[in-house]
Enzyme design. Structure first.
Site, PDB file in Angstrom:
ATOM      1  N   HIS A 183      61.802  84.810  71.558  1.00  0.00           N
ATOM      2  CA  HIS A 183      62.745  83.821  71.036  1.00  0.00           C
ATOM      3  C   HIS A 183      63.879  84.506  70.295  1.00  0.00           C
ATOM      4  CE1 HIS A 183      63.876  80.298  68.287  1.00  0.00           C
ATOM      5  NE2 HIS A 183      64.265  79.997  69.501  1.00  0.00           N
ATOM      6  N   GLU A 237      73.459  67.072  73.358  1.00  0.00           N
ATOM      7  CA  GLU A 237      72.218  66.414  72.925  1.00  0.00           C
ATOM      8  C   GLU A 237      72.509  64.993  72.450  1.00  0.00           C
ATOM      9  OE1 GLU A 237      70.091  69.035  70.291  1.00  0.00           O
ATOM     10  OE2 GLU A 237      70.303  70.716  71.669  1.00  0.00           O
ATOM     11  N   HIS A 271      68.778  77.496  74.903  1.00  0.00           N
ATOM     12  CA  HIS A 271      68.914  76.196  74.240  1.00  0.00           C
ATOM     13  C   HIS A 271      70.284  76.119  73.579  1.00  0.00           C
ATOM     14  CE1 HIS A 271      64.788  74.228  74.231  1.00  0.00           C
ATOM     15  NE2 HIS A 271      64.768  75.174  75.151  1.00  0.00           N
ATOM     16  N   GLU A 272      70.758  74.875  73.363  1.00  0.00           N
ATOM     17  CA  GLU A 272      72.153  74.655  72.941  1.00  0.00           C
ATOM     18  C   GLU A 272      73.057  75.529  73.817  1.00  0.00           C
ATOM     19  OE1 GLU A 272      69.852  75.840  70.433  1.00  0.00           O
ATOM     20  OE2 GLU A 272      69.165  73.786  70.479  1.00  0.00           O
ATOM     21  N   GLU A 307      62.195  67.447  71.506  1.00  0.00           N
ATOM     22  CA  GLU A 307      62.260  67.687  70.057  1.00  0.00           C
ATOM     23  C   GLU A 307      62.708  66.461  69.270  1.00  0.00           C
ATOM     24  OE1 GLU A 307      64.923  70.953  69.404  1.00  0.00           O
ATOM     25  OE2 GLU A 307      66.616  69.986  70.346  1.00  0.00           O
TER      26      GLU A 307
HETATM   27  C1  NOJ Z   1      66.713  73.987  68.658  1.00  0.00           C
HETATM   28  C2  NOJ Z   1      65.921  74.155  69.909  1.00  0.00           C
HETATM   29  O1  NOJ Z   1      66.181  73.134  70.844  1.00  0.00           O
HETATM   30  C3  NOJ Z   1      64.474  74.198  69.528  1.00  0.00           C
HETATM   31  O2  NOJ Z   1      63.668  74.240  70.687  1.00  0.00           O
HETATM   32  C4  NOJ Z   1      64.238  75.391  68.640  1.00  0.00           C
HETATM   33  O3  NOJ Z   1      62.903  75.397  68.230  1.00  0.00           O
HETATM   34  C5  NOJ Z   1      65.124  75.350  67.411  1.00  0.00           C
HETATM   35  N1  NOJ Z   1      66.469  75.124  67.796  1.00  0.00           N
HETATM   36  C6  NOJ Z   1      65.052  76.631  66.592  1.00  0.00           C
HETATM   37  O4  NOJ Z   1      65.532  77.700  67.343  1.00  0.00           O
HETATM   38 CA    CA Z   2      68.221  71.735  70.918  1.00  0.00          CA
END
Ligand code: NOJ
Ligand code: CA
Length: 689
Positions: free
Chosen positions: A389, A187, A470-471, A495
């Site tokens: 999630h 990122e 994600h990550e 974000e």
């Molecule tokens: C980072 C993620 O990129 C984001 O989309 C998510 O809402 C937060 N972490 C919490 O999980």
């Molecule tokens: Ca992220």
């Protein structure tokens, strides 16, 4: 001398040549070269050994040296290095010509045409007598090669301290890249530097040589191995360095095994780099069979409010994931045709210290104010699906222990996509050890995480759940083999715009198109139509650019990220987002330059309609769009969303937009003005006869 002569000879010959098979004894005495060419003869490979008997490879394209002789090999933690004392024991050549169908994607059919050669190296007895094969595939628009370690006496397990694959890039040029191994993983803001000013880069890394040739270095089929970072050793010579491991050795594998493919896309233009399926072709075919249970679609979510800080993931007065709010989102989704509603913070475990810890997360127990089964049923009644999630805080020990139960729960409720998350600094993954309670610290892209992600994807597939990580670990084309691995983040997404003015600069997305996006779909989460983050922090975007993002950054799951109240304030734009497909039968980059702008034409997989659009950087420009891809004889009614006069990301004029309707036919041209930080989108509906 013999070596040099043979190499010069080979570079000139556009046909696959191999030396006669040599007996090991003879091979130790005579240095030789193996050459091969791509099907159209433009790319020629030479594999040989140098004065120290180190295996080398080099590449020329259209008669010009592209990769000067570069070394191959491994450093081990428990034995002599596998870098010198090698001779070529033989080689095998072959070819392939195939066309295969994607269940979803940027295009329906993919052509897979190559020549290949496997070069068998044998090490001298004094250096360890190891056998190492290197398998090259030569396409007209790129090259892939991997090490294949055959079963052999005296080497049962390889403990790899590092892989020393070299890339000595001959011509000068410019690179677009992000640093590897830094705390914020992938990122990061892309840097544009001369090639010889890169430090250690994540892949894909993009380069444009001074003669206009475009290159992208990456890898394919990263399975049970550490990701590589491309480290500059000197000048324009790079080498692989593997992501670290708690085990000391960065990769531990029993023989026989293959490494991932090391890949280079090679093209004359930016479009050649983008419309290129090299890594997909180097992955194994679909192992899951029928995946029609996954449907490409758009979604909204209880998300932007948490990212901005208006709501919380944790329970309490600001809790975002309440039953009442989720019903409102489901109603909105049903009304406007969104298939999915993502809800984050629905589960127990966010109240404590979750960032980089994740010990408390439950993946089966919801918070008291969130009725998961009731909401799944409510959504179903309305033709909507919840998107699940699983934030782990990087704690995969806790996640893996609950993985099967978690996926079973979602699968049973019709929650058929899950967004996973690994929020922890680089090196901050907590992985289970062999003994109960024991843990190890790992990198997001080390061998352990390569194993973990596939474990998640395979478990999810058993319950007909698709995964959006994600990550994540970087994408290396594994969606071909596991088509339920539908998306991931792996770059700075939307974000960041919640957290500061112009946090992603105007050139961020036109850079992503030619860098991160070459690896595969990204869950960027476009569609912030209010064009502001927390405390009114402005986005480096016009309104039209938000629509252009749906064409520039491909994903089979595309979010409309803003609050539903904000989406509702822009009915025309909402209508475009509701209609734009997330699955295409064709995709073409019709105009663009790396880091500057990108305009795509994409054909809907389920209709005759085309969509055209994309994104611009900070420089206003007029681009001439072509319509050469339209079907001859057909007329298309176009609805155009473009930057209004005077629009710019730099002021309140960022909301200025112009709507236009007109018709297009094959062969037409259209001059489109793009604002600073601007973009555009068009829907072309085939007229009925
Ligand atoms: C980072 C993620 O990129 C984001 O989309 C998510 O809402 C937060 N972490 C919490 O999980
Ligand atoms: Ca992220």
């Amino acid at each position: 001398m013999l070596n040099t002569t043979l190499r010069a000879c080979a570079l000139a010959l556009p046909f696959v040549l191999t030396t006669p098979a040599l007996t090991p004894a003879f091979a130790q005495e005579v240095r030789t070269a193996v050459t091969a060419a791509s099907p159209d003869g433009s790319i020629v490979l030479t594999v040989s050994t140098d004065n120290d008997s180190r295996p080398t490879w080099s590449l020329s394209r259209k008669g010009k040296l592209l990769i000067a002789p570069s070394k191959l090999g491994f450093i081990l933690t428990d034995g002599l290095n596998m870098v010198r004392g090698f001779s070529i024991a033989g080689s095998d050549k072959g070819q392939g010509n195939d066309r295969w169908e994607q269940p979803w994607g940027e295009r329906r059919f993919v052509t897979d045409r190559y020549n290949e050669v496997t070069v068998r190296f044998r090490q001298s007895d004094v250096q360890g007598a190891r056998l190492m094969n290197v398998h090259f595939r030569l396409f007209d628009d790129g090259v892939g090669f991997r090490y294949e370690l055959p079963e052999q006496p005296g080497l049962k397990t390889m403990k790899i301290a590092d892989e020393t694959t070299e890339f000595d890039i001959a011509p000068k040029g410019t690179a677009w890249w992000i640093p590897g191994g830094e705390w914020n993983r992938y990122e990061q803001v892309y840097q544009k530097t001369p090639i010889d000013a890169v430090s250690t880069a994540h892949t894909p890394i993009t380069m444009r040589l001074d003669d206009g040739t475009h290159l992208s270095f990456h890898e394919a089929a990263l399975v049970d191995y550490a990701a590589y970072w491309l480290k500059r050793a000197s000048g324009q010579t790079f080498r692989t360095t593997l992501s670290p491991s708690s085990q000391g050795a960065r990769v531990i594998r029993d023989l026989p095994f293959n490494t991932p493919w090391r890949t280079i896309r090679i093209a004359d233009s930016a479009a050649g780099l983008v419309e290129n399926d090299l890594e997909l072709n180097l992955n194994e075919p679909n192992k899951l069979g029928d995946v029609s249970w996954f449907q490409p679609a758009k979604y909204i979510g209880i998300w932007w409010g948490m990212i901005r800080g208006d709501w919380s993931w944790a329970e309490g007065p600001k809790h975002g994931a309440t039953t009442t709010r989720t019903k409102q989102y489901i109603d909105f989704a049903a009304k406007h045709g969104f298939r999915g509603v993502l809800v984050e913070g629905w589960d127990k475990g966010w109240n404590g210290d979750w960032f980089g810890h994740g010990d408390d997360f439950s993946y089966t127990q919801s918070t008291p104010d969130f009725d998961l089964p009731g909401l799944a049923a409510y959504a179903k009644k309305k033709g909507v699906h919840l998107i699940g999630h699983h934030e782990t805080g990087g704690n995969i020990a806790n996640y893996e222990a609950q993985l099967d139960d978690a996926m079973k729960l979602y699968g049973g409720l019709g929650v058929d996509v899950v967004k996973t998350g690994y929020v922890a600094d680089a090196g901050g993954i907590i992985a289970p050890g062999d003994k109960p309670g024991e843990t190890h610290m790992e990198y997001h892209d080390g061998q352990r995480m390569a194993q973990h992600h596939l474990r998640v994807v395979e478990t999810a597939a058993r319950y007909h759940v698709a995964v959006n990580a994600h990550e994540p670990i970087k994408d290396t084309g594994l969606r071909r083999t596991y088509p339920n691995w539908v998306g991931r983040e792996g770059a700075r997404g939307m974000e960041y715009n919640a957290w500061g003015a112009f946090a992603n600069g105007p050139d961020h997305e036109p850079t992503l198109v030619y860098t991160r996006m070459l690896s595969g779909p990204m869950d960027f989460t476009p569609g912030v139509l209010s064009l502001e983050g927390a405390d009114h922090a402005p986005l480096a975007s016009t309104l039209a650019k938000q629509l252009g993002l749906y064409l520039a950054l491909y994903s089979p799951i595309q979010m409309a990220a803003d609050f539903i109240e904000n989406l509702a304030k822009y009915p025309s734009e909402l209508d475009f987002i509701a209609k734009v497909p997330a699955d295409w039968s064709e995709s073409h980059l019709i105009a663009g330059a790396v880091g500057d702008y990108a305009m795509f034409a994409r054909k809907d997989r389920n209709s005759e309609n085309w969509y055209v659009g994309g994104v611009n950087d900070a420089t206003a420009r007029t681009v001439t769009l072509n319509f050469d891809y339209l079907e001859p004889g057909k007329t298309y009614n176009a609805t155009i969303y473009k930057d209004g006069e005077g629009a710019t990301y730099l002021s309140d004029a960022r909301h200025r937009i112009t709507y236009e309707t007109r018709t297009f036919r094959k062969g037409d041209r259209y001059d489109l003005w793009l604002a600073p930080g601007g973009g555009a989108a068009m829907r072309l509906v085939a007229a009925k006869k």
